[in-house]
Design an enzyme around this catalytic site. Structure first.
Site, PDB file in Angstrom:
ATOM      1  CB  CYS A 116      -0.929   0.014   1.207  1.00  0.00           C
ATOM      2  SG  CYS A 116      -2.038  -1.388   1.193  1.00  0.00           S
ATOM      3  CG  HIS A 249      -3.104   3.722   1.940  1.00  0.00           C
ATOM      4  ND1 HIS A 249      -3.646   3.331   0.740  1.00  0.00           N
ATOM      5  CD2 HIS A 249      -3.138   2.622   2.749  1.00  0.00           C
ATOM      6  CE1 HIS A 249      -3.990   2.047   0.814  1.00  0.00           C
ATOM      7  NE2 HIS A 249      -3.685   1.599   2.021  1.00  0.00           N
ATOM      8  CG  ASN A 279      -6.625  -0.559   1.259  1.00  0.00           C
ATOM      9  OD1 ASN A 279      -5.924  -0.113   0.343  1.00  0.00           O
ATOM     10  ND2 ASN A 279      -6.120  -1.058   2.372  1.00  0.00           N
TER      11      ASN A 279
HETATM   12  N1  ACO Z   1     -18.624  -8.099   9.112  1.00  0.00           N
HETATM   13  C1  ACO Z   1     -19.134  -8.344  10.335  1.00  0.00           C
HETATM   14  N2  ACO Z   1     -18.394  -8.694  11.389  1.00  0.00           N
HETATM   15  C2  ACO Z   1     -17.065  -8.795  11.195  1.00  0.00           C
HETATM   16  C3  ACO Z   1     -16.477  -8.566   9.942  1.00  0.00           C
HETATM   17  C4  ACO Z   1     -17.308  -8.212   8.878  1.00  0.00           C
HETATM   18  N3  ACO Z   1     -16.853  -7.953   7.638  1.00  0.00           N
HETATM   19  N4  ACO Z   1     -15.140  -8.748  10.059  1.00  0.00           N
HETATM   20  C5  ACO Z   1     -14.906  -9.083  11.332  1.00  0.00           C
HETATM   21  N5  ACO Z   1     -16.069  -9.113  12.023  1.00  0.00           N
HETATM   22  C6  ACO Z   1     -16.270  -9.428  13.440  1.00  0.00           C
HETATM   23  C7  ACO Z   1     -15.162 -10.219  14.018  1.00  0.00           C
HETATM   24  O1  ACO Z   1     -15.314 -11.600  13.742  1.00  0.00           O
HETATM   25  C8  ACO Z   1     -15.278  -9.891  15.481  1.00  0.00           C
HETATM   26  O2  ACO Z   1     -16.308 -10.694  16.016  1.00  0.00           O
HETATM   27  P1  ACO Z   1     -16.166 -11.293  17.508  1.00  0.00           P
HETATM   28  O3  ACO Z   1     -16.073 -10.100  18.391  1.00  0.00           O
HETATM   29  O4  ACO Z   1     -17.408 -12.070  17.635  1.00  0.00           O
HETATM   30  O5  ACO Z   1     -14.904 -12.094  17.486  1.00  0.00           O
HETATM   31  C9  ACO Z   1     -15.777  -8.464  15.479  1.00  0.00           C
HETATM   32  O6  ACO Z   1     -16.293  -8.217  14.174  1.00  0.00           O
HETATM   33  C10 ACO Z   1     -14.688  -7.450  15.757  1.00  0.00           C
HETATM   34  O7  ACO Z   1     -13.556  -7.769  14.934  1.00  0.00           O
HETATM   35  P2  ACO Z   1     -12.234  -6.970  15.042  1.00  0.00           P
HETATM   36  O8  ACO Z   1     -11.236  -7.554  14.105  1.00  0.00           O
HETATM   37  O9  ACO Z   1     -11.871  -6.808  16.466  1.00  0.00           O
HETATM   38  O10 ACO Z   1     -12.719  -5.571  14.477  1.00  0.00           O
HETATM   39  P3  ACO Z   1     -11.954  -4.208  14.466  1.00  0.00           P
HETATM   40  O11 ACO Z   1     -12.704  -3.191  15.189  1.00  0.00           O
HETATM   41  O12 ACO Z   1     -10.495  -4.351  14.769  1.00  0.00           O
HETATM   42  O13 ACO Z   1     -12.084  -3.824  12.917  1.00  0.00           O
HETATM   43  C11 ACO Z   1     -10.768  -3.836  10.911  1.00  0.00           C
HETATM   44  C12 ACO Z   1     -11.499  -4.665  11.938  1.00  0.00           C
HETATM   45  C13 ACO Z   1     -11.777  -2.938  10.226  1.00  0.00           C
HETATM   46  C14 ACO Z   1     -10.101  -4.749   9.922  1.00  0.00           C
HETATM   47  C15 ACO Z   1      -9.740  -2.961  11.636  1.00  0.00           C
HETATM   48  O14 ACO Z   1      -8.956  -3.721  12.506  1.00  0.00           O
HETATM   49  C16 ACO Z   1      -8.845  -2.257  10.679  1.00  0.00           C
HETATM   50  O15 ACO Z   1      -9.273  -1.395   9.942  1.00  0.00           O
HETATM   51  N6  ACO Z   1      -7.534  -2.568  10.700  1.00  0.00           N
HETATM   52  C17 ACO Z   1      -6.599  -1.956   9.810  1.00  0.00           C
HETATM   53  C18 ACO Z   1      -6.648  -2.682   8.552  1.00  0.00           C
HETATM   54  C19 ACO Z   1      -6.054  -1.894   7.471  1.00  0.00           C
HETATM   55  O16 ACO Z   1      -6.200  -0.697   7.398  1.00  0.00           O
HETATM   56  N7  ACO Z   1      -5.381  -2.594   6.605  1.00  0.00           N
HETATM   57  C20 ACO Z   1      -4.827  -2.067   5.488  1.00  0.00           C
HETATM   58  C21 ACO Z   1      -3.617  -1.234   5.792  1.00  0.00           C
HETATM   59  S1  ACO Z   1      -2.275  -1.707   4.908  1.00  0.00           S
HETATM   60  C22 ACO Z   1      -2.827  -1.926   3.427  1.00  0.00           C
HETATM   61  O17 ACO Z   1      -3.531  -1.062   2.972  1.00  0.00           O
HETATM   62  C23 ACO Z   1      -2.541  -3.186   2.680  1.00  0.00           C
END
Ligand code: ACO
Length: 322
Positions: A116, A249, A279
């Site tokens: 990214c 980004h 993204n």
């Molecule tokens: N829909 C519904 N529920 C979901 C989904 C979904 N798509 N995905 C995960 N969940 C659930 C999980 O299973 C979890 O359930 P549980 O509590 O029963 O176990 C719950 O939602 C919370 O999951 P978390 O992973 O804790 O959610 P979080 O608040 O951390 O959000 C996310 C997840 C959006 C991926 C966040 O961590 C994030 O944005 N991280 C950064 C990712 C990123 O930006 N990556 C790219 C950067 S680098 C690049 O661009 C390649």
């Protein structure tokens, strides 16, 4: 050391696949909801490449549009850098495929892999070439088809990404105050297992699927990007208040907002496209630049900060006087 040439932006261009996939459409296929995706990420929809649309075709169209905006012919380009993690082929480089599609036979073309952060790495690399006087005009392209490396059954990753391409033409200019002012790049491979693709030519002989520990990425993102941005501010002798446009980004709205707030950059100076594009990895910054130039927000003379963080981890920022 001050360089003889500055890398001045001559034009940007973009290309998105025709097909738009809404959160509701994903919710009909996997266990997710528009509300969950929008609340956690800010994403409402993404573009997904269809048959015949590839990293090279999208990148070529974005590059043609950037050239048209710059008022330049393909024959005037002598450096092409394509930032991508989703090349059409393991080799040759997508850059040489785009070079051929544009009808360019001179100069040098190569791919750059920083996930990214690829566009920021690409702009920085092109700037070094142009500043040295070895090359005159560069096309820096971020082009991706992440839809083809997603596990569409994995709701924790497949809702986050989209496809697209963006391009920027940079020209070496002597003197003046426009162009790339400074940039800072960083990598730290200790984090490689937090965001990776579980395949590759030398390991599985397959393309593989994207895997991510989202929480871990989130935890590091804000600190890493704000560090390199502050280093750019210091280098250039400017502060957050001097920035006209912050073009980060586009991974997650919460990361963007937290970074802008931590730096003291006003929210109305932040260009947001993650809601429409998702993204798009290395393509997200040039796609966002294209939106903000096209709608008249970014104007000649504006001070623009771009930044990204991605797999590796890699991260970086660049300050550009438009
Ligand atoms: N829909 C519904 N529920 C979901 C989904 C979904 N798509 N995905 C995960 N969940 C659930 C999980 O299973 C979890 O359930 P549980 O509590 O029963 O176990 C719950 O939602 C919370 O999951 P978390 O992973 O804790 O959610 P979080 O608040 O951390 O959000 C996310 C997840 C959006 C991926 C966040 O961590 C994030 O944005 N991280 C950064 C990712 C990123 O930006 N990556 C790219 C950067 S680098 C690049 O661009 C390649």
């Amino acid at each position: 050391m001050s360089a003889k040439f500055r890398s001045v932006v001559r034009g940007v261009g973009a290309c998105l696949p025709e097909r738009v996939v809404s959160n509701a459409e994903l919710a009909a296929r996997i266990d997710t909801s528009d509300e969950w995706i929008a609340q956690r990420t800010g994403i409402r929809q993404r573009h997904v490449a269809g048959e015949g649309e590839t990293t090279v075709t999208l990148g070529t169209r974005a590059a043609s549009r950037a050239l048209a905006r710059a008022g330049l012919q393909p024959a005037e380009i002598d450096l092409i850098i394509v930032a991508t993690s989703t090349p059409d082929h393991t080799f040759p480089a997508s850059a040489t495929e785009i070079q051929a599609a544009l009808g360019i036979t001179q100069g040098v073309a190569f791919d750059l892999q920083a996930v990214c952060s690829g566009f920021v790495f690409g702009v920085t690399t092109a700037d070094k070439f142009l500043a040295s006087g070895s090359h005159k005009r560069a096309l820096v392209i971020g082009a991706e088809t992440f839809s083809r490396i997603l596990d569409w059954q994995d709701r924790t990753t497949c809702v986050l990404f989209g496809d697209g391409a963006g391009a920027m033409v940079l020209e070496a200019v002597e003197g003046g105050d426009k162009g790339v002012i400074t940039s800072k790049l960083r990598s730290d491979g200790r984090h490689r297992a937090k965001l990776y693709v579980d395949g590759g030519p030398s390991t599985t002989q397959t393309v593989g699927h994207l895997r991510m520990e989202g929480k871990e990425v989130f935890k590091h993102a804000v600190g890493m990007v704000t560090d390199v941005i502050k280093a750019c501010f210091e280098d250039a002798g400017v502060s957050a208040q001097d920035i006209d446009w912050f073009v980060p980004h586009q991974a997650n709205r919460r990361i963007i907002d937290a970074s802008a707030d931590k730096l003291g950059i006003a929210r109305d100076k932040v260009v947001i496209t993650v809601d429409r594009h998702g993204n798009t990895s290395a393509a997200s910054i040039p796609l966002a630049l294209d939106v903000a130039v096209s709608d008249g927000r970014i104007k000649p003379g504006d001070l623009v900060m771009i930044e990204a963080m991605g797999g590796g981890f890699t991260w970086g920022a660049a300050l550009i006087r438009w």
